[in-house]
Design an enzyme around this catalytic site. Structure first.
Site, PDB file in Angstrom:
ATOM      1  N   LYS A  56       0.822  -1.213   0.000  1.00  0.00           N
ATOM      2  CA  LYS A  56       0.000   0.000   0.000  1.00  0.00           C
ATOM      3  C   LYS A  56       0.854   1.261   0.000  1.00  0.00           C
ATOM      4  CE  LYS A  56      -2.373  -1.333   3.640  1.00  0.00           C
ATOM      5  NZ  LYS A  56      -1.838  -2.700   3.767  1.00  0.00           N
ATOM      6  N   THR A  57       1.847   1.311   0.886  1.00  0.00           N
ATOM      7  CA  THR A  57       2.733   2.481   0.932  1.00  0.00           C
ATOM      8  C   THR A  57       3.536   2.610  -0.349  1.00  0.00           C
ATOM      9  OG1 THR A  57       2.921   2.313   3.347  1.00  0.00           O
ATOM     10  CG2 THR A  57       4.598   3.605   2.203  1.00  0.00           C
TER      11      THR A  57
ATOM     12  N   ASP B 218      -1.005   7.005   6.610  1.00  0.00           N
ATOM     13  CA  ASP B 218      -1.037   5.581   6.934  1.00  0.00           C
ATOM     14  C   ASP B 218      -1.868   5.364   8.199  1.00  0.00           C
ATOM     15  OD1 ASP B 218      -0.514   2.938   6.613  1.00  0.00           O
ATOM     16  OD2 ASP B 218       1.564   3.016   7.319  1.00  0.00           O
TER      17      ASP B 218
ATOM     18  N   ARG C 151       6.435  -8.326   1.494  1.00  0.00           N
ATOM     19  CA  ARG C 151       7.334  -7.898   2.565  1.00  0.00           C
ATOM     20  C   ARG C 151       7.947  -9.100   3.271  1.00  0.00           C
ATOM     21  NH1 ARG C 151       4.618  -4.050   6.662  1.00  0.00           N
ATOM     22  NH2 ARG C 151       4.733  -2.614   4.885  1.00  0.00           N
TER      23      ARG C 151
END
Length: 349
Positions: free
Chosen positions: A73-74, A118, A226
């Site tokens: 998302k980031t 965020d 990740r």
């Protein structure tokens, strides 16, 4: 130890998707939509919206990103700024403690900038209400003075794109969600996409990895880039210490065994959750709070970091009465019971 001081998994063992201090290897982050692998439909639609905004010379409509942690998302928010040729301003909801914090950031934005928040589900109500006007009218109210002499001054803002990211879309108020023109929901990555990601990351980190090793690593990373990149760095460590010139399947198998990760990507604490439900609660149902206490974790950690992948993998069910393990979970753990179940899946690989 009090109930608030929950004992979590040791950091050297826990490879969950939440970001850790040593994860900021910016070289692995894609910089454009072309480099961003996976999430095909989401990415294709977003490319159209960005191209249209650039043709009109306008800011992109406000963007709402939701999905489990570690899915990009980031990274995607930064890519949006890159594709628009705009400045990227980043903060998180807990950092916006007072109205002046938000006012300072919004008034510093330039035309078409991308403003990323965020954990937007953690915004304070007063900050959220200020965002309503900012998102719709590109203005913000500022209170000047105190007491009877106080007055409100409405400050104009440059048009900007707000990108809000959250792992808990249900905790974001409807009025705020409705002000986002574009919603992108992230899902766990498929094995093919994960293999492409590990090959790309290995190339960037200048690590040799063969096809079998890449495939096994991709299957063991919980569908989360990740986690995959973190595992790749650990396999690099094992290979170098063993004197291997590249990461082989044997290196990955040995590394995953030492990290207590099995072929489905389940870690020690994932399997412990399933075993507790089976052995203490007869396979369920059991409430989230009760289960969290049983494993020594908070219910938020259970729901955010453990359950999504267990549900995605078909090992756990959420029912109106509580959590229940599936027949597939019995088979994966090599336990009896569970009705018509698949068996023989309790090996690491």
């Amino acid at each position: 130890m009090t109930s608030k001081e929950k004992k979590g998994p040791p950091p050297e063992q826990y490879l969950g998707p939440e970001k850790k201090p040593n994860d900021d290897d910016g070289t692995l982050r894609p910089q454009s939509l072309g480099e961003f692998l996976g999430q095909g439909t989401l990415k294709e639609n977003l490319a159209v919206f960005i191209a249209a905004a650039r043709k009109r010379g306008e800011s992109l409509d406000h963007l709402f990103l939701t999905g489990p942690p570690g899915l990009g998302k980031t990274t995607l928010a930064q890519i949006v700024a890159n594709e628009l040729g705009a400045k990227f301003v980043q903060t998180s909801a807990p950092a916006l403690d007072k109205p002046k914090d938000l006012i300072g950031l919004l008034t510093s934005l330039e035309q078409n900038d991308v403003f990323f928040i965020d954990e937007i589900h953690r915004l304070k109500p007063i900050i959220e209400e200020m965002l309503f006007i900012a998102m719709e009218d590109y203005k913000i109210d500022c209170v000047i003075g105190q007491g009877p002499g106080a007055r409100t001054l409405r400050l104009p803002l440059q048009s900007f794109t707000l990108v809000g990211a959250t792992t808990k879309a249900g905790n974001v108020s409807s009025p705020l969600v409705n002000r986002f023109g574009i919603t992108c929901r992230f899902s766990f990555y498929g094995t093919e996409d994960m293999e492409a990601i590990v090959r790309r990351s290995a190339g960037i980190l200048n690590i040799g990895i063969n096809a079998d090793a890449a495939a096994l690593l991709a299957r063991s990373a919980r569908g989360t880039p990740r986690v995959l990149n973190r595992l790749l760095r650990r396999m690099r460590d094992f290979a170098q210490v063993q004197g291997e010139a590249l990461i082989t399947r044997q290196v990955v198998e040995e590394g995953l065994r030492r990290l207590e990760i099995d072929g489905l990507g389940l870690e020690k604490y994932d399997r412990e959750i399933l075993r507790i439900i089976v052995e203490r609660y007869g396979g369920g149902p059991v409430g989230a709070e009760t289960l969290a206490i049983s494993i020594g974790e908070s219910s938020d950690t259970l729901e955010d970091y453990y359950e999504p992948y267990l549900i995605q993998a078909g090992l756990l069910q959420r029912t109106p009465r509580g959590r229940m393990v599936t027949p597939l979970a019995y088979g994966h753990l090599g336990l009896s019971g569970g009705g018509d179940r698949e068996t023989g899946r309790n090996s690491l690989f």
